[in-house]
Enzyme design. Structure first.
Site, mmCIF file in Angstrom:
data_model
loop_
_atom_site.group_PDB
_atom_site.id
_atom_site.type_symbol
_atom_site.label_atom_id
_atom_site.label_comp_id
_atom_site.label_asym_id
_atom_site.label_seq_id
_atom_site.Cartn_x
_atom_site.Cartn_y
_atom_site.Cartn_z
ATOM 1 N N HIS A 112 0.880 -1.178 0.000
ATOM 2 C CA HIS A 112 0.000 0.000 0.000
ATOM 3 C C HIS A 112 0.911 1.219 0.000
ATOM 4 O O HIS A 112 2.024 1.174 0.535
ATOM 5 C CB HIS A 112 -0.833 -0.057 1.293
ATOM 6 C CG HIS A 112 -1.920 0.956 1.395
ATOM 7 N ND1 HIS A 112 -1.684 2.258 1.752
ATOM 8 C CD2 HIS A 112 -3.264 0.850 1.224
ATOM 9 C CE1 HIS A 112 -2.833 2.915 1.796
ATOM 10 N NE2 HIS A 112 -3.808 2.093 1.476
ATOM 11 N N ASP A 188 3.494 -4.447 7.859
ATOM 12 C CA ASP A 188 2.265 -3.681 7.700
ATOM 13 C C ASP A 188 1.109 -4.665 7.905
ATOM 14 O O ASP A 188 0.820 -5.481 7.033
ATOM 15 C CB ASP A 188 2.227 -3.055 6.302
ATOM 16 C CG ASP A 188 0.911 -2.351 6.017
ATOM 17 O OD1 ASP A 188 -0.031 -2.481 6.824
ATOM 18 O OD2 ASP A 188 0.834 -1.683 4.981
ATOM 19 N N GLN A 191 -4.100 -5.307 7.049
ATOM 20 C CA GLN A 191 -5.115 -6.269 6.591
ATOM 21 C C GLN A 191 -4.992 -7.622 7.285
ATOM 22 O O GLN A 191 -5.602 -8.589 6.833
ATOM 23 C CB GLN A 191 -5.029 -6.451 5.066
ATOM 24 C CG GLN A 191 -5.219 -5.186 4.279
ATOM 25 C CD GLN A 191 -6.574 -4.510 4.517
ATOM 26 O OE1 GLN A 191 -7.512 -5.124 5.052
ATOM 27 N NE2 GLN A 191 -6.693 -3.244 4.145
ATOM 28 N N LYS A 214 -10.051 -1.410 10.885
ATOM 29 C CA LYS A 214 -10.220 -2.475 9.883
ATOM 30 C C LYS A 214 -10.556 -3.765 10.636
ATOM 31 O O LYS A 214 -11.586 -3.815 11.290
ATOM 32 C CB LYS A 214 -8.978 -2.582 9.017
ATOM 33 C CG LYS A 214 -8.728 -1.296 8.182
ATOM 34 C CD LYS A 214 -7.576 -1.491 7.220
ATOM 35 C CE LYS A 214 -7.064 -0.202 6.628
ATOM 36 N NZ LYS A 214 -7.818 0.243 5.464
ATOM 37 N N CYS A 351 -4.974 2.624 -3.534
ATOM 38 C CA CYS A 351 -3.759 3.201 -2.910
ATOM 39 C C CYS A 351 -2.596 2.232 -3.014
ATOM 40 O O CYS A 351 -1.787 2.109 -2.077
ATOM 41 C CB CYS A 351 -3.991 3.580 -1.450
ATOM 42 S SG CYS A 351 -5.257 4.803 -1.243
#
Ligand code: PLP
Length: 393
Positions: A112, A188, A191, A214, A351
């Site tokens: 991302h 990261d 998700q 999220k 993104c």
């Protein structure tokens, strides 16, 4: 037995729409919303800044939320920093790390922008960046990362789950390879946290940034950053709440996490996040992962059987299904799905422009899943996409 219909009762908006955009942001369950309302109605004060009862109650509840999040991710409260989103957490590392000219960072083509631009910008201070590519299915082969590491590599920055492709990286192996080669590693987890088990102690990354809004089901404007050795960073943002003494021209910062949380934080949001994480814990992240994967894999399989549809990403995917309808732009598809069936999917480049370029297209439609989605919703989506055939033939 996972009871998705009981779960849905806690998300009233799902009675109105088919919500398939949880990769962008998830819906927040009623108990978490109620915890935020309770803050405003019963005890709103500032955090860590007062002796009176409202300030004390606020501080206690805010710190309870930190303990909950730390427990859920198998971290420690002192290493658990609240941010406003994943992006802020990653930028905090980029801006607080003791970089020297000539240092090297390895990252990937499937990031991302939030886990790419902060590193690219460091080129201005003499940091070199290598971007490694994925395999044909959009996964990062850990050995490709290892090959890119040099003796100047300070950091490997890699996404756990690609928001554009749905691929899940073997982060355990990547962490081990990075450490074996003397580099630190940032994951990261935007998700992954709340969508699949995350254990920050095993095998132990150095930094982990995720969103509160999220998979953790908290409100927007919340995020979490884990830092294994906070002492190695010099907080890039200082001010109220970060300092234990100021004398003349010098000041002494508080230990972590206070030194990284300058100014009044999103107190109601963090309290709501704490309650949301308890909600996820109670349902069980393993059950959530199984449920979401099944929905995504069924969707991908059924959509790929339609000859006017192209589905991207690996078969063994997380809850993310990118696709295109031949001859139609992704924004048109998303608009039609919304107008015809109240289906909310994302369209565009998500993104993650380098990931979309990897697919050889300029945008995709993305259906993404959370704990509250159902097979009936998969059915509604697949039938609505099937009907688009009339527009393209
Ligand atoms: N990283 C990934 C993999 C994402 O999917 C996202 C958002 O979708 C981000 C980072 C940025 O997250 P946030 O909006 O919380 O800053």
């Amino acid at each position: 037995m996972y009871d998705v219909y009981a779960v849905r009762e806690d998300f009233p908006v799902l009675k109105e729409v088919v919500y398939l955009d949880s990769t962008a942001t998830t819906q927040t369950p009623v108990p978490a919303v109620e915890a935020m309302v309770e803050y405003f109605y019963k005890y709103a004060g500032n955090h860590g800044r007062g002796a009176h009862r409202l300030a004390r109650e606020t501080t206690n509840r805010y710190e309870d939320a930190r303990e909950t999040v730390a427990r859920f991710l198998n971290s420690e409260p002192s290493k658990t920093i609240f941010t406003k989103n994943t992006t802020e957490g990653i930028n905090l590392i980029a801006n607080s790390y003791p970089w020297e000219a000539g240092d090297h960072i390895v990252t990937t083509q499937i990031e991302h922008h939030s886990n790419l631009l902060p590193w690219l910008r460091l080129q201005k201070v003499g940091v070199n960046v290598t971007i490694v590519g994925p395999d044909s299915k959009g996964r990062i082969d850990p050995s490709v990362i290892e090959s890119a590491i040099t003796d100047r590599t300070k950091l490997v920055a890699v996404t756990h789950v690609s928001n554009a492709l749905g691929s899940v990286q073997d982060v355990d192996r990547i962490i081990k390879l990075a450490h074996r080669n003397g580099a630190q590693i940032l994951i990261d987890g935007a998700q992954s946290a709340g969508h699949m088990p995350v254990d920050l102690k095993s095998p132990g990354c150095d930094f982990f940034a995720t969103a509160g809004h999220k998979g953790l089901l908290g409100p927007q404007g919340t995020g979490v950053l884990y830092v294994k050795e906070p002492e190695m960073l010099e907080s890039a943002s200082v001010g109220g709440g970060t300092v234990s003494d100021v004398r003349g021209l010098s000041y002494l910062l508080e230990p972590s996490p206070a030194c990284f949380e300058a100014g009044t934080p999103n107190i109601p949001g963090i309290i709501g996040l704490g309650r949301a994480v308890e909600y996820v814990e109670k349902i069980g992240v393993e059950a959530i992962e199984k449920h979401e994967k099944k929905l995504a894999q069924d969707t991908a399989k059924r959509l790929s059987e339609l000859e006017h549809v192209e589905v991207y990403g690996p078969k063994d995917r997380a809850g993310v299904v990118p696709f295109n309808v031949r001859g139609l732009h992704s924004h048109d598809v998303a608009l039609i799905l919304d107008q015809s069936r109240k289906i909310c999917v994302r369209s565009g480049h998500h993104c993650a422009i380098p990931s979309i370029r990897f697919l050889g297209v300029d945008s995709t439609v993305r259906a993404s899943f959370a704990l509250y989605n159902t097979e009936e919703e998969v059915d509604i989506l697949v039938r609505a996409v099937d009907e688009l055939r009339a527009l393209v033939s």
